[in-house]
Motif scaffolding. Structure first.
Motif, PDB file in Angstrom:
ATOM      1  N   PHE B  89      36.896  41.359  55.375  1.00  0.00           N
ATOM      2  CA  PHE B  89      37.836  41.872  54.710  1.00  0.00           C
ATOM      3  C   PHE B  89      37.127  42.762  53.657  1.00  0.00           C
ATOM      4  CE2 PHE B  89      41.594  41.900  51.592  1.00  0.00           C
ATOM      5  CZ  PHE B  89      42.249  42.537  52.511  1.00  0.00           C
ATOM      6  N   ILE B  93      35.113  49.004  51.844  1.00  0.00           N
ATOM      7  CA  ILE B  93      35.731  49.417  50.553  1.00  0.00           C
ATOM      8  C   ILE B  93      37.434  49.665  50.857  1.00  0.00           C
ATOM      9  CG2 ILE B  93      35.961  51.411  48.952  1.00  0.00           C
ATOM     10  CD1 ILE B  93      32.972  51.678  49.255  1.00  0.00           C
ATOM     11  N   PRO B  94      37.939  49.124  50.127  1.00  0.00           N
ATOM     12  CA  PRO B  94      39.613  49.491  50.301  1.00  0.00           C
ATOM     13  C   PRO B  94      39.856  50.830  50.818  1.00  0.00           C
ATOM     14  CG  PRO B  94      39.063  48.207  48.215  1.00  0.00           C
ATOM     15  CD  PRO B  94      37.979  48.612  48.735  1.00  0.00           C
ATOM     16  N   ASN B  95      40.361  50.855  51.875  1.00  0.00           N
ATOM     17  CA  ASN B  95      41.112  52.068  52.347  1.00  0.00           C
ATOM     18  C   ASN B  95      42.193  52.502  51.514  1.00  0.00           C
ATOM     19  OD1 ASN B  95      41.430  54.180  53.960  1.00  0.00           O
ATOM     20  ND2 ASN B  95      41.736  53.045  55.905  1.00  0.00           N
ATOM     21  N   MET B 101      47.582  50.513  59.489  1.00  0.00           N
ATOM     22  CA  MET B 101      46.380  49.565  59.443  1.00  0.00           C
ATOM     23  C   MET B 101      45.991  49.540  60.789  1.00  0.00           C
ATOM     24  SD  MET B 101      48.257  46.944  56.923  1.00  0.00           S
ATOM     25  CE  MET B 101      47.166  45.857  57.168  1.00  0.00           C
ATOM     26  N   GLU B 105      42.212  45.633  59.765  1.00  0.00           N
ATOM     27  CA  GLU B 105      42.821  45.422  58.637  1.00  0.00           C
ATOM     28  C   GLU B 105      43.555  44.397  58.767  1.00  0.00           C
ATOM     29  OE1 GLU B 105      42.281  49.572  56.167  1.00  0.00           O
ATOM     30  OE2 GLU B 105      43.380  49.603  57.993  1.00  0.00           O
ATOM     31  N   VAL B 109      43.983  41.008  56.451  1.00  0.00           N
ATOM     32  CA  VAL B 109      45.128  40.626  55.600  1.00  0.00           C
ATOM     33  C   VAL B 109      45.425  39.226  56.054  1.00  0.00           C
ATOM     34  CG1 VAL B 109      47.705  40.733  55.341  1.00  0.00           C
ATOM     35  CG2 VAL B 109      46.040  42.626  55.194  1.00  0.00           C
ATOM     36  N   SER B 112      42.542  36.820  54.473  1.00  0.00           N
ATOM     37  CA  SER B 112      42.652  36.616  53.165  1.00  0.00           C
ATOM     38  C   SER B 112      43.773  35.833  52.804  1.00  0.00           C
ATOM     39  CB  SER B 112      42.758  38.000  52.465  1.00  0.00           C
ATOM     40  OG  SER B 112      43.961  38.353  52.539  1.00  0.00           O
ATOM     41  N   TYR B 113      44.828  35.885  53.572  1.00  0.00           N
ATOM     42  CA  TYR B 113      46.021  34.908  53.400  1.00  0.00           C
ATOM     43  C   TYR B 113      45.583  33.370  53.645  1.00  0.00           C
ATOM     44  CZ  TYR B 113      50.209  32.654  54.480  1.00  0.00           C
ATOM     45  OH  TYR B 113      51.477  31.555  54.252  1.00  0.00           O
ATOM     46  N   CYS B 354      39.886  38.265  43.290  1.00  0.00           N
ATOM     47  CA  CYS B 354      40.293  39.037  44.572  1.00  0.00           C
ATOM     48  C   CYS B 354      39.423  39.121  45.599  1.00  0.00           C
ATOM     49  CB  CYS B 354      40.709  40.353  44.149  1.00  0.00           C
ATOM     50  SG  CYS B 354      42.414  40.428  43.356  1.00  0.00           S
ATOM     51  N   TYR B 356      39.211  41.050  48.251  1.00  0.00           N
ATOM     52  CA  TYR B 356      38.630  42.491  48.569  1.00  0.00           C
ATOM     53  C   TYR B 356      37.768  43.249  47.426  1.00  0.00           C
ATOM     54  CZ  TYR B 356      42.410  45.036  46.065  1.00  0.00           C
ATOM     55  OH  TYR B 356      43.233  45.750  45.018  1.00  0.00           O
ATOM     56  N   GLU B 357      37.854  42.604  46.373  1.00  0.00           N
ATOM     57  CA  GLU B 357      37.044  43.132  45.229  1.00  0.00           C
ATOM     58  C   GLU B 357      35.912  42.338  45.085  1.00  0.00           C
ATOM     59  OE1 GLU B 357      39.313  43.189  41.479  1.00  0.00           O
ATOM     60  OE2 GLU B 357      40.602  44.501  42.255  1.00  0.00           O
TER      61      GLU B 357
END
Lengths: 53, 380
Positions: B89, B93-95, B101, B105, B109, B112-113, B354, B356-357
């Protein structure tokens, strides 16, 4: 910093106005991330409630 | 999922460790006696609540961030030295366009959930709070780590109290402008009290009026009039209190709204559990130091030179990224630092942060002389 006598520039990250940059640049991704978090809270809430019954 | 069981991987960055004192497991006061019968607040000495770190009172003050010198090209390659494994994830870099999606992707999600849910459960086990409440704090951090959100700042305040680190002046100003928990409770009590008094007076007046209806004498009429005129000021007081209540209720910390009876305590216990969990995971992975990045623009500040060393001021909790790429999205200047692992409050795998960060949350304003290396953003 060139030499010990020169004071380094102070960078204050405490109130960095660009803190939200990523959120602004990728609002959908950010919203998605929040949506995931909200769903996690809701699901865990349901689990807690069903266990309490 | 495999990654959930091996949260932080094994790639510790133990370079350049000379001269920087290592924190033990859980750092500074690991092994302290604690406060019998009380959770948290294990910082010895002065009252942590009062700690604004005018002096270097923090146990973390001798664990400064050191500049980590490398070029932007090296930074692209280097990563953090603490790359989390299997981060499908966050590898990307975030799209910008998430309208359509890809399968990858969607996997991201779901992934990450799962991670977030697991983190909430882990922290719940360690803190004794409900998983729901832990997830609520993580959610709040995802929404906003600081900004002007009273809810987020209440988490920062709880961290400052729990870990004995300082709030930045900016945060303190914000906090001063918000209602405190005690004030909120007082206002609620006053509101309920005024409401009760008003209702009692109104019922009494209604009763007298009913009597007057049955037996319309001038005496009873006068009595009813007096009774109703006594209700009016009580109603005004109630209205006032209610308006204040309505205003302050928006500024309540997230967990106060029906989740737990002791929101401050719960937040502190959750943060402490996150810290302990993070430290345990870092230690397990053999990570003594982490290299982190943060992007910023020097709005209203003196412009640093690229390649120079700067001194850094933070909030109580400060967000950094393990990824140069992610950090570079936050501004033109990228700071790179190396901090002892004991300054890490949480990672996106062990608490706030986060995914994704690629986020690492540091105990920020510790009184340490934090220095950082300034890199330029890599143009894509």
């Amino acid at each position: 910093m060139s030499g010990d006598d020169k004071k380094p520039v102070f960078v204050d990250l405490a109130n960095d106005e660009n803190d939200d940059w990523l959120k602004k640049a990728y609002p959908k991704k950010h919203q998605q991330s929040i949506a995931i978090s909200k769903k996690v809270v809701a699901d865990l809430g349901k689990e807690t409630a069903s266990r309490a019954k | 999922m495999k990654a959930i069981t091996s949260r932080l991987g094994t790639q510790g960055d133990t370079k350049d460790s000379k001269g920087i004192p290592l924190g033990g497991p859980g750092s500074g006061h690991h092994g302290h006696a604690g406060r019998p019968g009380v959770r948290g607040g294990s910082l010895p000495g002065e009252d942590a609540t009062a700690s604004r770190l005018g002096s270097k009172a923090s146990q973390y003050a001798d664990l400064p961030a050191k500049p980590f010198s490398l070029t932007k090209y090296e930074a692209m390659e280097h990563g953090t030295g603490t790359e989390l494994p299997e981060e499908r994830f966050v590898k990307r870099i975030p799209n910008r366009d998430t309208e359509y999606m890809s399968d990858e992707e969607i996997d991201g999600v779901l992934y990450s959930y799962e991670i977030e849910k697991q983190v909430a459960k882990d922290i719940a086990d360690l803190s004794g709070e409900t998983p729901e409440c832990c997830a609520r704090i993580i959610e709040q951090w995802a929404t906003s780590s600081n900004d002007s959100s009273p809810l987020s700042i209440s988490i920062q305040q709880a961290a400052a109290d729990e870990f004995g680190v300082g709030l930045s002046d900016w945060q303190q100003k914000k906090i001063d402008s918000f209602a405190t928990f005690e004030e909120i409770l007082d206002i609620r009590a006053e509101k309920s009290n005024a409401e009760h008094k008003m209702n009692v007076a109104r019922k009494l007046a209604d009763k007298i009026y009913a009597k007057y209806k049955a037996d319309p004498t001038p005496e009873l009429r006068k009595e009813a009039e007096d009774a109703y005129s006594a209700v009016a000021p009580l109603a005004t007081i109630f209205k006032e209190r209610f308006d204040i209540w309505k205003h302050t209720i928006r500024e309540m910390p997230p967990v106060l709204s029906g989740y737990v009876p002791d929101p401050v305590g719960s937040t502190r216990r959750i943060l402490r559990a996150m810290y302990d969990h993070t430290q345990a995971e870092l230690k397990k992975s053999g990570i003594n130091f982490v290299t982190l990045f943060r992007g910023f623009d020097n709005t209203g500040q003196e412009a640093p030179e690229f390649g120079s060393t700067v001194s850094v001021g933070h909030n109580a909790l400060s967000s950094w990224s393990g990824s140069y790429k992610i950090a570079s999205h936050f501004g033109r200047y990228i700071l790179s630092i190396q901090v002892p692992a004991s300054r890490v409050m949480s990672t996106c795998r062990t608490g706030l942060g986060c995914l994704y960060e690629h986020e690492f949350v540091l105990l920020g304003d510790t009184g340490a002389d934090d220095m950082a290396h300034v890199l330029e953003r890599m143009e894509e």
